[in-house]
Design an enzyme around this catalytic site. Structure first.
Site, PDB file in Angstrom:
ATOM      1  N   GLU A 160      -1.610   7.239  -4.039  1.00 43.80           N
ATOM      2  CA  GLU A 160      -0.463   7.248  -4.942  1.00 43.80           C
ATOM      3  C   GLU A 160      -0.981   6.916  -6.479  1.00 43.80           C
ATOM      4  O   GLU A 160      -1.619   5.647  -6.395  1.00 43.80           O
ATOM      5  CB  GLU A 160       0.546   6.336  -4.442  1.00 43.80           C
ATOM      6  CG  GLU A 160       1.990   6.218  -5.208  1.00 43.80           C
ATOM      7  CD  GLU A 160       2.972   5.343  -4.674  1.00 43.80           C
ATOM      8  OE1 GLU A 160       4.230   5.723  -4.776  1.00 43.80           O
ATOM      9  OE2 GLU A 160       2.731   4.250  -4.141  1.00 43.80           O
TER      10      GLU A 160
ATOM     11  N   CYS B 161       8.283   6.243  -6.412  1.00 43.97           N
ATOM     12  CA  CYS B 161       7.691   6.481  -5.122  1.00 43.97           C
ATOM     13  C   CYS B 161       8.162   7.832  -4.403  1.00 43.97           C
ATOM     14  O   CYS B 161       7.213   8.274  -3.870  1.00 43.97           O
ATOM     15  CB  CYS B 161       8.368   5.383  -4.227  1.00 43.97           C
ATOM     16  SG  CYS B 161      10.065   5.354  -4.145  1.00 43.97           S
TER      17      CYS B 161
ATOM     18  N   LYS C 261      14.057 -11.803  -6.455  1.00 44.29           N
ATOM     19  CA  LYS C 261      12.912 -11.842  -7.137  1.00 44.29           C
ATOM     20  C   LYS C 261      12.655 -10.581  -7.821  1.00 44.29           C
ATOM     21  O   LYS C 261      12.037  -9.332  -7.154  1.00 44.29           O
ATOM     22  CB  LYS C 261      11.795 -12.272  -6.348  1.00 44.29           C
ATOM     23  CG  LYS C 261      10.891 -13.136  -7.081  1.00 44.29           C
ATOM     24  CD  LYS C 261       9.883 -12.415  -7.985  1.00 44.29           C
ATOM     25  CE  LYS C 261       8.733 -11.452  -7.500  1.00 44.29           C
ATOM     26  NZ  LYS C 261       8.134 -10.684  -8.394  1.00 44.29           N
TER      27      LYS C 261
ATOM     28  N   GLU D  76      10.368  -0.602   1.801  1.00 40.71           N
ATOM     29  CA  GLU D  76      10.465   0.839   1.120  1.00 40.71           C
ATOM     30  C   GLU D  76       9.203   1.014   0.323  1.00 40.71           C
ATOM     31  O   GLU D  76       9.137   0.185  -0.780  1.00 40.71           O
ATOM     32  CB  GLU D  76      11.772   1.113   0.110  1.00 40.71           C
ATOM     33  CG  GLU D  76      11.986   2.632  -0.056  1.00 40.71           C
ATOM     34  CD  GLU D  76      11.368   2.815  -1.140  1.00 40.71           C
ATOM     35  OE1 GLU D  76      10.264   3.586  -1.409  1.00 40.71           O
ATOM     36  OE2 GLU D  76      11.923   2.517  -2.241  1.00 40.71           O
TER      37      GLU D  76
END
Length: 496
Positions: free
Chosen positions: A400, A301, A190, A266
């Site tokens: 973040e 990331c 996906k 992750e």
């Protein structure tokens, strides 16, 4: 032949044929008829309409993957035969390299040079590396009592659901698909609704290479619908996800509410990059710090979004970073000279700007950037942004941002640097610049991060694992260790 000029890439973009359906059991499927628009952040234009999947499409894809695993040839092939097919996929990805790179650049805004030279290189190498590894794995036969034979074998886990983000749509898909296929699993992918086109092209290349129908399926759709259906599906044996920590929590809930499938995550990061006074080259440290946060528009990331600098060199390093930020070429992703392209979508830019405004109001000093640019293009562009005098407890220092925004913090000694670096819920990556071997070892051990780069950043290859600690996730992509996610250990005890 690879295009070399802006005009050539523009010409190829006009001629590009883009997919628009799901790929299920080796065939294009329109699904229920609902579609969504894939918009290019380059200029705000709709690239194409793509079939919008939900529970029905996920059911069909999982059923195809289950048949391919339970009765198809893929898990029963000799590992060397699977490996050779993965290498064939790598070869065909190389043949389609320009088309794939162009698709990535158009759908998520990455500069075409980076898409072609970095993203495509990574995914090609991934399929080739796991293809070459497939027949070189061994099982175990532990020494036990003289009247018994013990065997420990690794068997493919079954149907793998893979959910991947838009920032590296092919690389991160490859990191999950290639080891899963090498192990003998089947996959339902996906992709992000922001970047489904390159994933569909990847699956078509795999079919062209000879991958049996049903072994790799692609369902388009958003996370709350298609992603949720995949996470809850009782016939999915493993779910591998790369994305935000918030969404990662949802997948753990989906597992608990369904069949207790293993979930490998992750997730996010707020990576520190520590520069000590004895760094071997302060200019190199500053240039790498700037490259790391502005590469891929900061949409990484592992981006070194917290630059921790010793007070004695803070001004010098910060000035060098600001100078580099001001000289960075922000431009059309299809121009080969562009160094920073477009952010993925308008709503993402709004989120990044919210952090910029909070930083200015929260006591940090804006040194450069923080302003939308290239508005005449219709695209989504932001100037490279640097803050210093960032309070350690501020949003800039803790959340973040996933954009080209750097926060500079200072420290007085190594222990304070370690404490600042670890003062985060994340633990994905970290950087350290020092000439002292003892300091390099001591600080690297003290940093709570899955990867620590010393006197460099974002270096490595497929031989080393990648993943995080704390709320940056679990499990590892890349390396032999990735196969642990897609295999089950079986003990067979034979009494002689």
């Amino acid at each position: 032949m690879t295009a070399t000029t802006h005009e050539e890439w523009l010409s190829r973009a006009k001629a590009l044929e883009l997919p628009g359906e799901h790929l299920i059991d080796g065939a294009d499927e329109a699904g229920g008829g609902d579609t969504f628009s894939v918009v290019s952040p380059r200029d705000g234009r709709v690239l194409t309409e793509v079939a919008d999947g939900g529970a029905a499409e996920v059911d069909a894809a999982v059923a195809a993957a289950r048949r391919a695993f339970d009765t198809g040839p893929w898990p029963r092939m000799a590992p060397g035969d699977r490996g050779r097919l993965l290498v064939r996929i790598a070869d065909l990805l190389e043949e389609h390299r320009s088309e794939l790179a162009l698709t990535v650049s158009l759908e998520m805004g990455k500069p075409i040079t980076d898409a072609h030279d970095i993203e495509l290189r990574a995914v090609i190498n991934t399929f080739r590396w796991y293809g070459q590894l497939a027949d070189k794995l061994t099982d175990e036969s532990p020494h036990t009592t003289p009247d018994a034979l013990a065997l420990v074998t690794r068997e493919p886990v079954g149907v793998v659901g893979a959910v991947v983000p838009w920032n590296f749509p092919l690389t991160l898909a490859g990191w999950k698909i290639a080891p899963a296929l090498a192990a003998g699993c089947t996959v339902v992918l996906k992709p992000s609704e922001n970047s489904p086109l390159s994933a569909l092209l990847l699956a078509r290349v795999a079919l062209e290479a000879g991958l049996p129908p049903g072994v790799l399926n692609v369902v388009n759709g958003d996370g709350p619908t298609a992603g949720r259906a995949l996470g809850l599906h009782p016939n999915v044996d493993v779910l591998a996800f790369t994305g935000s920590t918030a969404v990662g929590r949802h997948f753990l809930h989906y597992s608990a509410d369904s069949n207790l499938k293993r979930v490998w995550l992750e997730l996010g990061g707020k990576s520190p990059n520590i520069v000590l006074p004895d760094a071997p080259d302060l200019e190199s440290a500053a240039a790498t710090a700037a490259w790391g946060i502005f590469f891929n528009q900061g949409e990484m990331c592992t981006a070194p979004s917290r630059l921790l600098v010793h007070t004695s060199i803070a001004d010098r390093v910060t000035e060098a970073v600001v100078e580099r930020a001001c000289s960075l070429r922000v431009g059309d992703p299809l121009h080969p000279a562009t160094e920073m392209g477009a952010l993925v979508r308008e709503h993402h830019l709004a989120r990044v700007l919210d952090h910029v405004h909070a930083g200015s109001e929260g006591g940090a000093r804006l040194r450069t950037g923080g302003v939308r640019t290239r508005t005449e293009s219709g695209g989504v562009y932001l100037e490279p942004t640097v803050f210093d005098q960032v309070p350690p407890g501020s949003r800039l220092a803790r959340e973040e941002i996933f954009g080209p925004v750097l926060s500079v913090l200072t420290f007085d000694d190594v222990d304070e640097a370690i404490a600042l670096a670890n003062d985060t819920e994340y633990g994905l990556a970290a950087g350290l610049w020092t000439s002292d071997l003892s300091t390099a070892h001591r600080v690297s051990r003290a940093l709570k991060a899955g990867t620590v780069w010393v006197n460099c950043y974002e270096e490595g290859d497929l031989t080393v694992p990648f993943g995080g600690m704390k709320q940056s996730g679990n499990g590892r992509d890349k390396s032999v260790h990735a196969l642990e996610k897609y295999t089950e250990l079986k003990t067979t005890w034979i009494q002689l």
